[in-house]
Write a protein that holds these residues in place. Structure first.
Motif, mmCIF file in Angstrom:
data_model
loop_
_atom_site.group_PDB
_atom_site.id
_atom_site.type_symbol
_atom_site.label_atom_id
_atom_site.label_comp_id
_atom_site.label_asym_id
_atom_site.label_seq_id
_atom_site.Cartn_x
_atom_site.Cartn_y
_atom_site.Cartn_z
ATOM 1 N N ARG A 1 43.247 71.122 5.974
ATOM 2 C CA ARG A 1 43.114 72.254 5.045
ATOM 3 C C ARG A 1 44.233 73.281 5.152
ATOM 4 O O ARG A 1 44.404 74.097 4.254
ATOM 5 C CB ARG A 1 41.771 72.946 5.292
ATOM 6 C CG ARG A 1 40.594 72.052 4.928
ATOM 7 C CD ARG A 1 39.277 72.768 5.003
ATOM 8 N NE ARG A 1 39.255 73.959 4.189
ATOM 9 C CZ ARG A 1 38.559 75.052 4.487
ATOM 10 N NH1 ARG A 1 37.833 75.096 5.574
ATOM 11 N NH2 ARG A 1 38.589 76.097 3.703
ATOM 12 N N PHE A 2 44.993 73.255 6.249
ATOM 13 C CA PHE A 2 46.004 74.289 6.457
ATOM 14 C C PHE A 2 47.342 73.678 6.851
ATOM 15 O O PHE A 2 47.383 72.671 7.556
ATOM 16 C CB PHE A 2 45.542 75.263 7.554
ATOM 17 C CG PHE A 2 44.240 75.946 7.240
ATOM 18 C CD1 PHE A 2 44.192 77.039 6.392
ATOM 19 C CD2 PHE A 2 43.048 75.471 7.775
ATOM 20 C CE1 PHE A 2 42.987 77.656 6.098
ATOM 21 C CE2 PHE A 2 41.837 76.082 7.489
ATOM 22 C CZ PHE A 2 41.809 77.178 6.643
ATOM 23 N N VAL A 3 48.417 74.306 6.415
ATOM 24 C CA VAL A 3 49.766 73.831 6.723
ATOM 25 C C VAL A 3 50.177 74.309 8.114
ATOM 26 O O VAL A 3 50.055 75.482 8.450
ATOM 27 C CB VAL A 3 50.782 74.346 5.676
ATOM 28 C CG1 VAL A 3 52.204 74.002 6.090
ATOM 29 C CG2 VAL A 3 50.458 73.763 4.308
ATOM 30 N N VAL A 4 50.654 73.365 8.926
ATOM 31 C CA VAL A 4 51.177 73.659 10.260
ATOM 32 C C VAL A 4 52.514 72.920 10.371
ATOM 33 O O VAL A 4 52.641 71.788 9.905
ATOM 34 C CB VAL A 4 50.206 73.197 11.367
ATOM 35 C CG1 VAL A 4 50.769 73.489 12.746
ATOM 36 C CG2 VAL A 4 48.839 73.864 11.208
ATOM 37 N N LEU A 5 53.507 73.553 11.004
ATOM 38 C CA LEU A 5 54.846 72.980 11.100
ATOM 39 C C LEU A 5 55.256 72.743 12.547
ATOM 40 O O LEU A 5 54.814 73.441 13.451
ATOM 41 C CB LEU A 5 55.866 73.916 10.440
ATOM 42 C CG LEU A 5 55.624 74.247 8.967
ATOM 43 C CD1 LEU A 5 56.595 75.325 8.504
ATOM 44 C CD2 LEU A 5 55.741 73.009 8.104
#
Length: 196
Positions: free
Chosen positions: A141-145
């Protein structure tokens, strides 16, 4: 072998295509996911699309050959998430891309609580091992880099800030290869990464 044969049967019936198959495994399941991909490749001469390894079991696999454990050749994309390397997980790059979360080793943030378990290395190691699942689920559900770097020490020293940035977790596209690092903390079930 049973899982691979099932997928081969579904392919024969045109009910799936190998370039749409994504197998996710944790611990021993990571090795099994890879071996399914290898089996299909050997039988069908076609790679499945993706194998995701949420920490890879170490015990019994430290010196196993590539065809007896997870390996980057098991699928077109093999993304690996390290959270307990040298403890319950293998401390080696195994995928087309390897993400080393908080250095990839125990203890992961949150695995020193509750207070009663702080001195229990088994709890700390097992908790860190399981964190790979939680981190991956969060990325649905969430963008992580993550940031490409040749070591965690260099990453922490800021020596890799001009390097490639890759989506970590579910959003990974297969564009980049190598070792990627990020520091990730998840207070109140909301993760914050130091890679922007």
């Amino acid at each position: 072998q049973t899982v691979a044969e099932m997928l081969i049967s579904l392919r024969a019936e045109n009910r799936l295509f190998f370039n749409n198959v994504h197998i996710i495994g944790q611990g021993l399941g990571a090795h099994i996911a890879g071996l399914v991909g290898l089996y299909i490749y050997r039988r069908m001469n076609e790679q499945i699309y993706r194998v995701t390894a949420l920490e890879v079991s170490r015990i019994g696999f430290e010196s196993a050959p590539a065809d007896k454990r997870l390996d980057k050749m098991d699928a077109k994309i093999v993304d690996v998430y390290h959270t307990a390397a040298d403890w319950l997980g293998l401390n080696m790059s195994l995928g087309t891309i390897d993400f080393w979360i908080n250095g990839g080793k125990a203890p992961q943030p949150g695995c020193l609580a509750p207070q009663v378990f702080q001195e229990d290395p088994l709890f700390i190691g097992y908790c860190s091992f399981k964190m790979s699942i939680w981190y991956y689920v969060y990325t649905i559900r969430f963008v992580v880099l993550g940031e490409k770097c040749n070591s965690y020490a260099n990453f922490k020293a800021g020596l890799c800030e001009q390097n490639e940035i890759a989506y970590f977790g579910d959003d990974y596209t297969g564009k980049y290869t190598g070792s990627f690092y990020l520091d990730l903390t998840c207070p109140d079930k909301k993760c914050v990464s130091n890679v922007k």
